[in-house]
Design an enzyme around this catalytic site. Sequence first.
Site, short mmCIF file in Angstrom:
data_model
loop_
_atom_site.label_atom_id
_atom_site.label_comp_id
_atom_site.label_asym_id
_atom_site.label_seq_id
_atom_site.Cartn_x
_atom_site.Cartn_y
_atom_site.Cartn_z
N ASP A 238 12.07 -28.59 18.88
CA ASP A 238 11.51 -27.80 19.95
C ASP A 238 10.41 -26.87 19.67
O ASP A 238 9.54 -27.36 19.36
CB ASP A 238 13.05 -26.91 20.00
CG ASP A 238 12.90 -25.74 21.16
OD1 ASP A 238 13.11 -26.05 22.18
OD2 ASP A 238 12.80 -24.52 20.91
N HIS B 13 19.23 -32.10 23.82
CA HIS B 13 18.25 -31.60 23.43
C HIS B 13 18.47 -31.38 21.78
O HIS B 13 17.67 -31.07 21.02
CB HIS B 13 18.15 -30.21 23.95
CG HIS B 13 16.86 -29.22 23.57
ND1 HIS B 13 15.63 -29.94 23.48
CD2 HIS B 13 16.65 -28.29 22.97
CE1 HIS B 13 14.70 -28.89 23.14
NE2 HIS B 13 15.39 -28.14 22.65
N ASP C 214 17.90 -34.42 27.81
CA ASP C 214 17.40 -33.20 27.48
C ASP C 214 17.39 -32.51 28.56
O ASP C 214 16.25 -32.86 29.54
CB ASP C 214 16.13 -33.48 26.91
CG ASP C 214 15.86 -32.17 25.96
OD1 ASP C 214 16.04 -31.03 26.42
OD2 ASP C 214 15.27 -32.41 24.64
#
Length: 395
Positions: free
Chosen positions: A212, A366, A338
């Site tokens: 991320d 994710h 995701d």
Amino acid sequence: MGNSLACFSLSTVSKSPPEELQPPWISPSAPHRRSRKSASQSSSSEAMKASNIFDESYIKQQAQIASMLYHHHLQNNGGDLLLQLDRSVSTKNPPPSSSSKKLPRRSRSVSSSTPLSSVHLPNLQDAARNDGKEKKHFVLVHGGGFGAWCWYKIIALLKEANCEVDAIDLTGSGANFCDITSIKTIAQYAKPLIDFLANLADDKEVILVGHDVGGVCMSYAMEMNPSKVSRAVFVAATMLSNGHSALDVFSKQASLTELNQRAQKFVYGNGKKQLPTAIEYDKSLLEDFLFNQTPSKDVALASVSMRAVPFAPVTEKLCLSAEKYGSIPRFYVKTDYDFAIPEPLQEAMIQSDPPKQVFQLKGADHSPFFSKPQALLRLLLEISNTPQAKQGKEA
């Protein structure tokens, strides 16, 4: 952050500031529909409602306890206790075709006490072969809102594969506590990672793995300490080009859904007339947004451990040079379930500055360190065995 800088919510902790002070991706007229839940998730919804009886101080306390226990286990037990925890082996539905992808239902996890070493992970020792050299050393960088705790499955698996591993708590994350409004730059946010690399021996190199918005901090660290990084792996991560910010990437993408917009809430710590200071997740949407393929026990861990994400680092443009950042082989791991950083957005970042190689984790949400840990391990070990020579700019 964290799950994605990509998702900024329309609902804010305090009243929204005047429109001219709102970040450009906010759409005041966007609808607020309730998240659709299947009948099989009704028990999960009831549990979520029940959790609302706990106040924020209790949740923060539990997050602190989780982080401290995690670090205690690593420091005093060498990670061995993590290996004794029950592991989950998840059965997942195959991903739908890209032409008709819908929000998938999170499959129920089958809890198993079978050790990970007996799961079908062939030749881990061979995959992590050292050829008489020093152990391969992985450094794991979490995403926004997460902490080092989120890597616990990957830490255990890498140790079983005879690798050295460290997980970093970024500033204001995990067990690193500070006033989040004081984090104004990427340098401040990434300081624990920069300090870790700076303290390595001169001849030591590590493999960075970022998730991320941790990808932004990882890129900054690669520019600051290129001699300490042999490879960089972006796992559903923000991978920026020179002169761009995470805000630049996310604000221009049409792939962000209504769920993206509703899943995060801005925090205006300096008053409603100023820009946001942080981003918080709507806990009722965590499962749909970040953990739609994740086992229930990991969703529960995250729900009491996740924290606010500092906003300022998202707006800072990175200065990345071909001589430093560009000399390190990069690898990108895509996740097809995701909803925080959707596939089209991942692909756009890949096309903007192509890495050496791209992999795909099928059926991963994710948070693949929760939903697909064994598959992620295989990719990390495969990447660790690629030629180590620094590159000029070949992709």
